[in-house]
Scaffold this motif. Structure first.
Motif, PDB file in Angstrom:
ATOM      1  N   UNK A 110       0.740  -1.276  -0.085  1.00 34.39           N
ATOM      2  CA  UNK A 110      -0.061  -0.003   0.167  1.00 34.39           C
ATOM      3  C   UNK A 110       1.052   1.175   0.018  1.00 34.39           C
ATOM      4  N   UNK A 111       2.018   1.185   0.551  1.00 33.52           N
ATOM      5  CA  UNK A 111       3.090   2.258   0.299  1.00 33.52           C
ATOM      6  C   UNK A 111       3.159   2.787  -1.201  1.00 33.52           C
ATOM      7  N   UNK A 112       3.319   1.795  -2.100  1.00 32.39           N
ATOM      8  CA  UNK A 112       3.673   1.868  -3.583  1.00 32.39           C
ATOM      9  C   UNK A 112       2.087   2.587  -4.113  1.00 32.39           C
ATOM     10  N   UNK A 113       1.062   1.932  -3.556  1.00 35.63           N
ATOM     11  CA  UNK A 113      -0.210   2.342  -4.129  1.00 35.63           C
ATOM     12  C   UNK A 113      -0.451   3.923  -3.614  1.00 35.63           C
ATOM     13  N   UNK A 114       0.261   4.451  -2.431  1.00 32.88           N
ATOM     14  CA  UNK A 114      -0.087   5.512  -1.934  1.00 32.88           C
ATOM     15  C   UNK A 114       0.540   6.596  -2.843  1.00 32.88           C
ATOM     16  N   UNK A 115       2.041   6.122  -2.946  1.00 30.67           N
ATOM     17  CA  UNK A 115       2.878   6.998  -3.791  1.00 30.67           C
ATOM     18  C   UNK A 115       2.356   7.135  -5.112  1.00 30.67           C
ATOM     19  N   UNK A 116       1.444   6.194  -5.775  1.00 33.58           N
ATOM     20  CA  UNK A 116       0.934   6.209  -7.111  1.00 33.58           C
ATOM     21  C   UNK A 116      -0.400   6.814  -7.100  1.00 33.58           C
ATOM     22  N   UNK A 117      -0.814   7.390  -5.954  1.00 32.05           N
ATOM     23  CA  UNK A 117      -2.179   7.750  -5.634  1.00 32.05           C
ATOM     24  C   UNK A 117      -3.306   6.885  -6.208  1.00 32.05           C
ATOM     25  N   UNK A 118      -3.113   5.747  -5.903  1.00 33.41           N
ATOM     26  CA  UNK A 118      -4.203   4.576  -6.294  1.00 33.41           C
ATOM     27  C   UNK A 118      -4.780   4.145  -5.115  1.00 33.41           C
ATOM     28  N   UNK A 119      -6.173   3.707  -5.222  1.00 33.75           N
ATOM     29  CA  UNK A 119      -6.884   3.017  -3.873  1.00 33.75           C
ATOM     30  C   UNK A 119      -7.062   1.601  -4.263  1.00 33.75           C
ATOM     31  N   UNK A 120      -7.287   0.783  -3.094  1.00 27.64           N
ATOM     32  CA  UNK A 120      -7.621  -0.461  -3.172  1.00 27.64           C
ATOM     33  C   UNK A 120      -9.185  -0.713  -3.379  1.00 27.64           C
ATOM     34  N   UNK A 121      -9.384  -1.558  -4.445  1.00 24.63           N
ATOM     35  CA  UNK A 121     -10.727  -2.201  -4.496  1.00 24.63           C
ATOM     36  C   UNK A 121     -11.793  -1.032  -4.577  1.00 24.63           C
ATOM     37  N   UNK A 122     -11.703  -0.103  -5.263  1.00 29.83           N
ATOM     38  CA  UNK A 122     -12.712   0.854  -5.390  1.00 29.83           C
ATOM     39  C   UNK A 122     -13.337   0.673  -6.802  1.00 29.83           C
ATOM     40  N   UNK A 123     -14.516   0.176  -6.996  1.00 30.05           N
ATOM     41  CA  UNK A 123     -14.983  -0.270  -8.560  1.00 30.05           C
ATOM     42  C   UNK A 123     -15.508   1.146  -9.087  1.00 30.05           C
ATOM     43  N   UNK A 124     -15.572   1.039 -10.411  1.00 29.41           N
ATOM     44  CA  UNK A 124     -16.190   2.133 -11.205  1.00 29.41           C
ATOM     45  C   UNK A 124     -17.384   2.898 -10.952  1.00 29.41           C
ATOM     46  N   UNK A 125     -17.650   4.120 -10.776  1.00 31.17           N
ATOM     47  CA  UNK A 125     -19.035   4.506 -10.228  1.00 31.17           C
ATOM     48  C   UNK A 125     -19.322   4.508  -8.946  1.00 31.17           C
ATOM     49  N   UNK A 126     -18.318   4.085  -8.053  1.00 36.07           N
ATOM     50  CA  UNK A 126     -18.490   3.921  -6.514  1.00 36.07           C
ATOM     51  C   UNK A 126     -18.121   5.361  -5.989  1.00 36.07           C
ATOM     52  N   UNK A 127     -18.812   5.716  -4.890  1.00 36.49           N
ATOM     53  CA  UNK A 127     -18.424   6.774  -3.988  1.00 36.49           C
ATOM     54  C   UNK A 127     -17.538   6.621  -2.889  1.00 36.49           C
ATOM     55  N   UNK A 128     -16.571   7.380  -2.945  1.00 37.88           N
ATOM     56  CA  UNK A 128     -15.303   7.194  -2.035  1.00 37.88           C
ATOM     57  C   UNK A 128     -15.423   8.089  -0.898  1.00 37.88           C
ATOM     58  N   UNK A 129     -15.072   7.746   0.132  1.00 38.86           N
ATOM     59  CA  UNK A 129     -14.942   8.527   1.391  1.00 38.86           C
ATOM     60  C   UNK A 129     -13.841   8.294   2.242  1.00 38.86           C
ATOM     61  N   UNK A 130     -13.027   9.247   2.271  1.00 39.45           N
ATOM     62  CA  UNK A 130     -11.628   9.224   2.992  1.00 39.45           C
ATOM     63  C   UNK A 130     -11.792   9.500   4.418  1.00 39.45           C
ATOM     64  N   UNK A 131     -10.894   8.957   5.046  1.00 38.74           N
ATOM     65  CA  UNK A 131     -10.930   9.161   6.774  1.00 38.74           C
ATOM     66  C   UNK A 131      -9.512   9.442   7.434  1.00 38.74           C
ATOM     67  N   UNK A 132      -8.465   9.534   6.613  1.00 38.58           N
ATOM     68  CA  UNK A 132      -7.101   9.396   7.276  1.00 38.58           C
ATOM     69  C   UNK A 132      -6.712  10.980   7.447  1.00 38.58           C
ATOM     70  N   UNK A 133      -7.285  11.915   7.028  1.00 39.78           N
ATOM     71  CA  UNK A 133      -6.558  13.391   7.158  1.00 39.78           C
ATOM     72  C   UNK A 133      -6.215  13.721   8.531  1.00 39.78           C
ATOM     73  N   UNK A 134      -7.290  13.235   9.431  1.00 41.57           N
ATOM     74  CA  UNK A 134      -7.206  13.577  10.831  1.00 41.57           C
ATOM     75  C   UNK A 134      -5.922  13.292  11.455  1.00 41.57           C
ATOM     76  N   UNK A 135      -5.514  12.034  11.113  1.00 40.51           N
ATOM     77  CA  UNK A 135      -4.284  11.132  11.752  1.00 40.51           C
ATOM     78  C   UNK A 135      -3.094  11.574  10.936  1.00 40.51           C
ATOM     79  N   UNK A 136      -3.015  12.406   9.842  1.00 38.68           N
ATOM     80  CA  UNK A 136      -2.056  12.537   9.110  1.00 38.68           C
ATOM     81  C   UNK A 136      -0.848  13.390   9.689  1.00 38.68           C
TER      82      UNK A 136
END
Length: 205
Positions: free
Chosen positions: A17-43
């Motif tokens: 996932x470090x490589x995915x993060x560097x490549x700005x990719x997300x794990x298992x997000x199908x096309x057309x799905x709505x995405x909701x992040x939650x990690x910003x407050x711990x950054x």
């Protein structure tokens, strides 16, 4: 032995996932799905911890500069510690909550990955709560010790802990960076699911 294998597998996922993060990719997000992040407050905390470990690694290098053989032994552990902290943040960034047409997938890094059918959700509300001791039948996915959305279910769903133990939960509390949007879209899904007409049965022959 199973716990050890699970731990090794999680470490591999964290590094991946470090490589995915560097490549700005997300794990298992199908096309057309709505995405909701939650990690910003711990950054900020995770970056601060990374800086502290980096400074510590530099300090160890200064102390052991006259003992290169010993430093070669210690250096991999210092590097791994920095990667471990960054990886803990990366898995939360690359594995957001995902809302599809009929399923809400809630996640918390590698610790929780739970798919909840929309038809099983009785109510969803915007609710700021600080974390509290776990109660039977409840699952809290807090970030920064707080949650912002509460889901009440009509029946239990099975959540598996990090060690593989099954838990039945009927209340799920989670955090999202856009809680109002999540509540609104999920409410629309609930309304649609409850108002869709039942299929007309075939006429008897």
């Amino acid at each position: 032995m199973r716990v050890l294998r699970r731990g090794v597998a999680n470490e591999g996922r964290r590094l991946g996932d470090l490589w995915m993060w560097a490549a700005r990719r997300r794990h298992a997000v199908p096309a057309g799905a709505e995405v909701f992040a939650y990690a910003r407050e711990q950054a900020a905390l995770m970056y601060a911890m990374t800086f502290v470990y980096f400074v510590e690694a530099f300090g160890v290098w200064v102390l052991l500069r006259d003992a290169p053989s010993l430093h070669r032994i210690v250096l991999p552990f210092d590097v791994y510690t920095v990667l471990l902290v960054l990886g803990a943040h990366a898995v939360c960034v690359t594995r957001p909550h995902v809302l599809c047409a009929d399923t809400l997938r809630v996640r918390r890094g590698l610790r929780v990955d739970l798919s909840i059918p929309v038809t099983l959700i009785a109510a969803v509300q915007r609710e700021n709560r600080f974390s509290h001791p776990a109660r039977e039948g409840e699952l809290d996915l807090d970030v920064g010790a707080r949650t912002s959305v509460t889901l009440e279910l009509t029946g239990p769903v099975t959540h598996f802990t990090a060690f593989g133990r099954a838990r039945e939960v009927t209340v799920v509390r989670l955090h999202a960076e856009e809680p109002d949007r999540l509540v609104r879209l999920l409410g629309q899904r609930l309304t649609r699911a409850r108002t869709e007409p039942s299929p007309v049965p075939d006429r008897p022959v």
